[in-house]
Motif scaffolding. Structure first.
Motif, PDB file in Angstrom:
ATOM      1  N   UNK A 296     -26.410  36.837 -29.017  1.00  0.00           N
ATOM      2  CA  UNK A 296     -27.654  37.525 -28.662  1.00  0.00           C
ATOM      3  C   UNK A 296     -28.328  38.316 -29.760  1.00  0.00           C
ATOM      4  N   UNK A 297     -27.639  38.610 -30.861  1.00  0.00           N
ATOM      5  CA  UNK A 297     -28.271  39.422 -31.907  1.00  0.00           C
ATOM      6  C   UNK A 297     -27.445  39.361 -33.186  1.00  0.00           C
ATOM      7  N   UNK A 298     -27.997  39.982 -34.244  1.00  0.00           N
ATOM      8  CA  UNK A 298     -27.230  40.191 -35.480  1.00  0.00           C
ATOM      9  C   UNK A 298     -26.782  41.642 -35.506  1.00  0.00           C
ATOM     10  N   UNK A 299     -25.490  41.847 -35.716  1.00  0.00           N
ATOM     11  CA  UNK A 299     -24.930  43.187 -35.702  1.00  0.00           C
ATOM     12  C   UNK A 299     -24.465  43.607 -37.099  1.00  0.00           C
ATOM     13  N   UNK A 300     -24.540  44.913 -37.347  1.00  0.00           N
ATOM     14  CA  UNK A 300     -24.052  45.472 -38.611  1.00  0.00           C
ATOM     15  C   UNK A 300     -22.574  45.831 -38.521  1.00  0.00           C
ATOM     16  N   UNK A 301     -22.104  46.011 -37.317  1.00  0.00           N
ATOM     17  CA  UNK A 301     -20.677  46.148 -37.015  1.00  0.00           C
ATOM     18  C   UNK A 301     -20.525  45.790 -35.549  1.00  0.00           C
ATOM     19  N   UNK A 302     -19.300  45.568 -35.117  1.00  0.00           N
ATOM     20  CA  UNK A 302     -19.054  45.189 -33.723  1.00  0.00           C
ATOM     21  C   UNK A 302     -18.081  46.198 -33.115  1.00  0.00           C
ATOM     22  N   UNK A 303     -18.465  46.746 -31.952  1.00  0.00           N
ATOM     23  CA  UNK A 303     -17.627  47.727 -31.263  1.00  0.00           C
ATOM     24  C   UNK A 303     -17.216  47.163 -29.912  1.00  0.00           C
ATOM     25  N   UNK A 304     -15.921  47.188 -29.639  1.00  0.00           N
ATOM     26  CA  UNK A 304     -15.383  46.729 -28.361  1.00  0.00           C
ATOM     27  C   UNK A 304     -14.897  47.949 -27.577  1.00  0.00           C
ATOM     28  N   UNK A 305     -15.176  47.980 -26.282  1.00  0.00           N
ATOM     29  CA  UNK A 305     -14.679  49.059 -25.419  1.00  0.00           C
ATOM     30  C   UNK A 305     -14.046  48.447 -24.187  1.00  0.00           C
ATOM     31  N   UNK A 306     -12.919  49.021 -23.765  1.00  0.00           N
ATOM     32  CA  UNK A 306     -12.182  48.458 -22.630  1.00  0.00           C
ATOM     33  C   UNK A 306     -11.323  49.547 -22.002  1.00  0.00           C
ATOM     34  N   UNK A 307     -10.777  49.269 -20.831  1.00  0.00           N
ATOM     35  CA  UNK A 307      -9.989  50.240 -20.083  1.00  0.00           C
ATOM     36  C   UNK A 307      -8.773  50.705 -20.871  1.00  0.00           C
ATOM     37  N   UNK A 308      -8.488  51.993 -20.776  1.00  0.00           N
ATOM     38  CA  UNK A 308      -7.417  52.586 -21.579  1.00  0.00           C
ATOM     39  C   UNK A 308      -6.042  51.980 -21.278  1.00  0.00           C
ATOM     40  N   UNK A 309      -5.826  51.553 -20.040  1.00  0.00           N
ATOM     41  CA  UNK A 309      -4.486  51.103 -19.654  1.00  0.00           C
ATOM     42  C   UNK A 309      -4.191  49.658 -20.032  1.00  0.00           C
ATOM     43  N   UNK A 310      -5.152  48.964 -20.666  1.00  0.00           N
ATOM     44  CA  UNK A 310      -4.906  47.575 -21.052  1.00  0.00           C
ATOM     45  C   UNK A 310      -4.884  47.455 -22.580  1.00  0.00           C
ATOM     46  N   UNK A 311      -4.415  46.310 -23.062  1.00  0.00           N
ATOM     47  CA  UNK A 311      -4.397  46.025 -24.498  1.00  0.00           C
ATOM     48  C   UNK A 311      -5.412  44.930 -24.809  1.00  0.00           C
ATOM     49  N   UNK A 312      -5.920  44.945 -26.045  1.00  0.00           N
ATOM     50  CA  UNK A 312      -6.881  43.935 -26.475  1.00  0.00           C
ATOM     51  C   UNK A 312      -6.445  43.320 -27.789  1.00  0.00           C
ATOM     52  N   UNK A 313      -6.421  42.013 -27.863  1.00  0.00           N
ATOM     53  CA  UNK A 313      -6.126  41.311 -29.101  1.00  0.00           C
ATOM     54  C   UNK A 313      -7.380  41.293 -29.982  1.00  0.00           C
TER      55      UNK A 313
END
Length: 308
Positions: free
Chosen positions: A205-222
């Motif tokens: 959808x766009x060009x980003x200068x950085x990418x930020x991911x946010x998710x629930x504290x109790x889970x893990x993200x690869x």
């Protein structure tokens, strides 16, 4: 002194000079080891102490001690590898290293600290990092300097040798008691000065200068780099139901994977990656690279005071 005598003394002078150099080097290493022992103790305090003020005081002492340590000649070559409470990453081209670490606030949020140390061959040249995350309202659209840093604890540096060399930094950002963030940031140098953020992430959808991911504290993200494929792979995050689609603190992995593929010096978004084509050790290796939010959440719950 005659020329003949001078020539005969040359080996002795050389030996004395070499001895002095080795003696200085040995003294510097011993000095750095003493600093390292102090830093190790202070690091354990600012991570594990339950008292908010004690953690912050230990961090201030840690910063002062680290600056003194880095002033020791040739400190760039000293790894400080016994300090397990901070991340120290050397760029693959050995141009610089970046030191980063989090301090947890009483409310369960984080502030990050760090510095970039340049490889000068001797004297100290460093750029302290000031975490002003709350002032970055649109971090994916921002280019900042060291005085307005989107703080994170980095666990990977990916050099990109394009028309202008830059470095992708993969980091764990923490966030609040409800959610965790991770970030793909970009470090470059303009006339020797560090800059964060660069419009190199294309797609979705766009060009980003950085990418930020946010998710629930109790889970893990690869979130991991696969060098064999020039690919950054990550869990696709989604809401548990349609009503929560605007609440990233509820997001979690949905067992699909997306990524950014390096093409012509830029990172192109790729959807629905077939993980069978990504190295088998991806999911296993990630747990060794960053602070596990599940484990951190347990610590946070114990440290954040409950209201009575």
């Amino acid at each position: 002194m005659t020329k003949k005598l001078f020539v005969s003394l040359l080996p002795l002078l050389f030996c004395l000079q070499t001895y002095a150099q080795h003696s200085d080097e040995s003294a510097h290493i011993n000095q750095l080891k003493l600093y390292e022992d102090t830093l190790k103790t202070l690091g354990k305090t600012f991570i594990n102490n339950e008292n908010d003020l004690e953690r912050k005081n230990a961090n201030y002492k840690f910063i002062k001690t680290m600056v003194n340590a880095l002033k020791v000649p040739n400190s760039f070559l000293f790894p400080f590898d016994s300090i397990k409470t901070i991340s120290i990453l050397n760029s693959p081209d050995n141009r610089f290293r970046i030191l980063t670490w989090p301090i947890m606030n009483q409310d369960g949020s984080y502030r990050f600290y760090g510095t970039i140390q340049m490889n000068t061959g001797g004297f100290l040249k460093m750029y302290p990092l000031e975490d002003l995350s709350p002032l970055l309202k649109n971090p994916e659209d921002s280019v900042t300097d060291t005085h307005k840093w989107l703080g994170a604890q980095y666990y990977k540096i990916i050099p990109v040798y394009a028309a202008k060399t830059y470095y992708v930094l993969i980091g764990w950002k923490g966030n609040t008691v409800k959610s965790t963030k991770k970030v793909l940031d970009v470090l470059s140098f303009n006339n020797g000065e560090p800059r964060f953020g660069m419009p190199v992430f294309d797609g979705n959808g766009k060009t980003r200068k950085r990418v930020v991911f946010e998710y629930a504290r109790q889970v893990s993200m690869l979130l991991r780099y696969v060098p064999e494929q020039n690919l950054i792979v990550f869990d696709h995050l989604s809401a548990p139901d349609a009503k929560m689609k605007d609440k990233p603190e509820s997001f979690g992995p949905d067992l699909t994977y997306d990524g950014y593929k390096l093409k012509n010096g830029r990172w192109v978004y790729v959807e629905q990656l077939d993980m069978r084509n990504v190295q088998d050790n991806t999911s296993e290796a990630i747990d060794n690279d960053y602070v596990d939010p599940k484990k951190q959440a347990i610590k946070d719950k114990m440290l954040v005071p409950t209201s009575h």
